[in-house]
Write a protein that holds these residues in place. Structure first.
Motif, mmCIF file in Angstrom:
data_model
loop_
_atom_site.group_PDB
_atom_site.id
_atom_site.type_symbol
_atom_site.label_atom_id
_atom_site.label_comp_id
_atom_site.label_asym_id
_atom_site.label_seq_id
_atom_site.Cartn_x
_atom_site.Cartn_y
_atom_site.Cartn_z
ATOM 1 N N VAL A 1 0.412 -0.881 0.327
ATOM 2 C CA VAL A 1 -0.239 -0.110 -0.053
ATOM 3 C C VAL A 1 0.868 0.762 0.162
ATOM 4 O O VAL A 1 1.858 1.531 0.467
ATOM 5 C CB VAL A 1 -1.173 0.103 1.129
ATOM 6 C CG1 VAL A 1 -1.461 1.027 1.254
ATOM 7 C CG2 VAL A 1 -1.889 -1.410 1.084
ATOM 8 N N LYS A 2 0.809 2.478 -0.397
ATOM 9 C CA LYS A 2 1.619 3.749 -1.304
ATOM 10 C C LYS A 2 0.467 4.862 0.262
ATOM 11 O O LYS A 2 -0.619 4.762 -1.107
ATOM 12 C CB LYS A 2 1.879 3.546 -1.868
ATOM 13 C CG LYS A 2 2.630 5.394 -2.210
ATOM 14 C CD LYS A 2 3.274 5.278 -3.483
ATOM 15 C CE LYS A 2 3.705 6.327 -3.628
ATOM 16 N NZ LYS A 2 4.636 7.006 -5.101
ATOM 17 N N LEU A 3 0.223 5.942 0.521
ATOM 18 C CA LEU A 3 -0.466 5.655 1.226
ATOM 19 C C LEU A 3 -0.143 8.140 0.587
ATOM 20 O O LEU A 3 0.928 7.878 0.502
ATOM 21 C CB LEU A 3 0.139 6.569 2.164
ATOM 22 C CG LEU A 3 -0.389 5.176 3.237
ATOM 23 C CD1 LEU A 3 0.568 5.092 4.430
ATOM 24 C CD2 LEU A 3 -1.736 4.854 3.305
ATOM 25 N N LEU A 4 -1.189 8.313 0.011
ATOM 26 C CA LEU A 4 -1.662 9.332 -0.983
ATOM 27 C C LEU A 4 -2.283 10.943 -0.331
ATOM 28 O O LEU A 4 -2.861 9.585 0.754
ATOM 29 C CB LEU A 4 -1.527 9.069 -2.218
ATOM 30 C CG LEU A 4 -0.678 8.046 -3.162
ATOM 31 C CD1 LEU A 4 -0.891 8.040 -4.738
ATOM 32 C CD2 LEU A 4 0.732 8.854 -3.200
ATOM 33 N N ASP A 5 -2.042 11.396 -0.413
ATOM 34 C CA ASP A 5 -3.098 12.481 -0.098
ATOM 35 C C ASP A 5 -5.342 12.211 -0.391
ATOM 36 O O ASP A 5 -5.265 11.801 -1.928
ATOM 37 C CB ASP A 5 -3.344 14.001 -0.702
ATOM 38 C CG ASP A 5 -1.463 14.648 -0.116
ATOM 39 O OD1 ASP A 5 -1.146 13.945 0.602
ATOM 40 O OD2 ASP A 5 -0.563 15.007 -0.681
ATOM 41 N N GLY A 6 -5.298 12.079 0.636
ATOM 42 C CA GLY A 6 -6.342 11.496 0.246
ATOM 43 C C GLY A 6 -7.104 10.674 -0.027
ATOM 44 O O GLY A 6 -7.974 9.802 -0.398
ATOM 45 N N ARG A 7 -5.883 9.544 -0.675
ATOM 46 C CA ARG A 7 -6.481 7.955 -1.082
ATOM 47 C C ARG A 7 -5.303 6.885 -0.913
ATOM 48 O O ARG A 7 -4.115 7.325 -1.100
ATOM 49 C CB ARG A 7 -7.175 8.407 -2.951
ATOM 50 C CG ARG A 7 -5.585 8.335 -3.496
ATOM 51 C CD ARG A 7 -5.848 9.132 -4.986
ATOM 52 N NE ARG A 7 -7.780 10.002 -5.613
ATOM 53 C CZ ARG A 7 -7.750 10.479 -5.942
ATOM 54 N NH1 ARG A 7 -7.372 9.789 -7.630
ATOM 55 N NH2 ARG A 7 -8.628 11.071 -6.204
ATOM 56 N N ALA A 8 -5.202 6.030 -1.508
ATOM 57 C CA ALA A 8 -4.230 4.523 -1.721
ATOM 58 C C ALA A 8 -3.866 4.205 -2.936
ATOM 59 O O ALA A 8 -5.434 3.844 -3.394
ATOM 60 C CB ALA A 8 -4.376 3.823 -0.474
ATOM 61 N N SER A 9 -2.942 3.904 -3.376
ATOM 62 C CA SER A 9 -2.155 2.917 -4.014
ATOM 63 C C SER A 9 -2.471 1.272 -3.949
ATOM 64 O O SER A 9 -1.881 1.224 -2.510
ATOM 65 C CB SER A 9 -1.721 3.039 -4.747
ATOM 66 O OG SER A 9 -2.067 4.537 -5.460
ATOM 67 N N VAL A 10 -2.878 0.679 -4.202
ATOM 68 C CA VAL A 10 -2.684 -1.163 -3.805
ATOM 69 C C VAL A 10 -2.415 -1.354 -4.710
ATOM 70 O O VAL A 10 -3.215 -1.905 -5.783
ATOM 71 C CB VAL A 10 -3.860 -1.455 -3.089
ATOM 72 C CG1 VAL A 10 -3.994 -2.310 -2.569
ATOM 73 C CG2 VAL A 10 -4.717 0.072 -2.411
ATOM 74 N N VAL A 11 -1.678 -2.858 -4.741
ATOM 75 C CA VAL A 11 -2.035 -3.666 -4.678
ATOM 76 C C VAL A 11 -1.303 -5.279 -3.891
ATOM 77 O O VAL A 11 -0.903 -5.205 -3.189
ATOM 78 C CB VAL A 11 -0.120 -3.850 -5.495
ATOM 79 C CG1 VAL A 11 1.020 -4.299 -4.697
ATOM 80 C CG2 VAL A 11 0.148 -5.690 -6.818
ATOM 81 N N MET A 12 -2.846 -6.074 -4.539
ATOM 82 C CA MET A 12 -2.683 -7.107 -3.489
ATOM 83 C C MET A 12 -3.311 -8.196 -4.549
ATOM 84 O O MET A 12 -4.325 -9.126 -5.032
ATOM 85 C CB MET A 12 -3.911 -7.137 -2.675
ATOM 86 C CG MET A 12 -4.217 -7.438 -1.265
ATOM 87 S SD MET A 12 -3.067 -6.999 -0.482
ATOM 88 C CE MET A 12 -3.282 -5.284 -0.591
ATOM 89 N N LYS A 13 -2.337 -9.786 -3.726
ATOM 90 C CA LYS A 13 -2.816 -10.841 -4.149
ATOM 91 C C LYS A 13 -3.327 -11.568 -3.409
ATOM 92 O O LYS A 13 -3.228 -11.472 -2.158
ATOM 93 C CB LYS A 13 -1.730 -11.555 -4.347
ATOM 94 C CG LYS A 13 -0.601 -11.436 -5.576
ATOM 95 C CD LYS A 13 0.588 -11.511 -6.447
ATOM 96 C CE LYS A 13 1.130 -10.924 -6.957
ATOM 97 N NZ LYS A 13 2.651 -11.627 -7.790
ATOM 98 N N VAL A 14 -5.017 -12.641 -3.653
ATOM 99 C CA VAL A 14 -5.854 -13.168 -2.719
ATOM 100 C C VAL A 14 -5.755 -14.327 -3.349
ATOM 101 O O VAL A 14 -5.563 -14.686 -4.512
ATOM 102 C CB VAL A 14 -7.410 -12.404 -3.306
ATOM 103 C CG1 VAL A 14 -8.238 -13.048 -2.548
ATOM 104 C CG2 VAL A 14 -6.712 -11.115 -3.375
ATOM 105 N N VAL A 15 -5.985 -14.796 -2.819
ATOM 106 C CA VAL A 15 -5.794 -16.501 -2.197
ATOM 107 C C VAL A 15 -6.939 -17.164 -1.354
ATOM 108 O O VAL A 15 -7.036 -16.989 -0.524
ATOM 109 C CB VAL A 15 -4.449 -17.640 -2.247
ATOM 110 C CG1 VAL A 15 -4.528 -18.569 -1.952
ATOM 111 C CG2 VAL A 15 -3.092 -16.557 -2.932
#
Length: 230
Positions: free
Chosen positions: A47-61
């Motif tokens: 997760v990268k925390l930005l102003d007012g939002r977040a960027s995410v990369v997530m693998k789900v198993v």
């Protein structure tokens, strides 16, 4: 520091904002109360925390299902559902009210921005209490704090997201939620645990300030309109 919901959450939010990024591992297990019965979902990502939002990369198993990968960058979601999306990424504008996929994934990025959750949660936190002695997690001595939140006092948008989650899981939400956060001397979260009627979620937070790379997939890995109809 005087221990109140406001002082604790303010310190946590400030520390997270300064760190800017982290890696996270999330294990959700459900009991027989869930419509899916006893099962588990493992999510690992950054997760990268930005102003007012977040960027995410997530693998789900999920046992018995194909692995999935979800990326969210500037409110654009890239969703790889294995053979369902031909091994490519479906691109979704999360702010498009006409897109049913966007509607179903609303709030995905928000749930990984713990700052936003805590900010909205503060007025609804009934009490915060230290629990036990500090323990070593991710190389630091972390103190556990128990937060009890009145879910009926949460902002309408958070209530809506919880209701959507309730509809998916089939579990009726209680009026209060108890969560435990293990927090280091730097006020960064190292671990959190919550449980709602047999559905337990444990998060481990690592690499604060050094979270993994988050970027959009290359164009040749994005599902085109032509791909959708073939």
């Amino acid at each position: 520091m005087d221990l109140t919901p406001e002082t604790l959450t303010k310190a946590m939010i400030s520390a997270q904002t300064a760190a800017g990024s982290y890696d996270v591992s999330v294990l959700t297990t459900s009991g027989p109360e869930s419509r899916f019965g006893e099962t588990s979902v493992q999510m690992d990502g950054s997760v990268k925390l930005l102003d007012g939002r977040a960027s995410v990369v997530m693998k789900v198993v999920t046992p018995g299902l194909e692995a999935m990968e979800t990326r969210v960058i500037d409110r654009v979601m890239y969703l790889n559902m294995g053979s369902t999306t031909q091994g490519k990424f479906l691109r979704v504008d999360m702010d498009d009210p006409s897109d049913p996929v966007a509607a179903s994934m609303r709030g995905f990025d928000v749930q990984f921005d713990i700052r936003a959750t805590l900010e909205a949660q503060v007025p609804a936190i009934l009490n915060v209490t230290p629990l036990g002695e500090p323990e070593e997690i991710d190389g630091v001595m972390a103190q556990a704090y128990v937060l009890v939140t009145d879910l009926t006092l949460l902002p309408p948008d958070m209530v809506a997201m919880l209701e959507e989650s309730q509809a998916v899981s089939g579990i009726n939400l209680p009026d209060t939620l108890t969560e435990t956060y293990w927090i280091g001397p730097d006020r960064l979260i190292r671990k959190s645990v919550s449980e709602i009627k047999g559905m337990r979620t444990e998060r481990l937070f690592t690499n604060w300030g050094k979270g993994g790379l988050i970027e959009a997939p290359p164009e040749d890995q994005i599902l085109s309109p032509e791909d959708l109809i073939t």
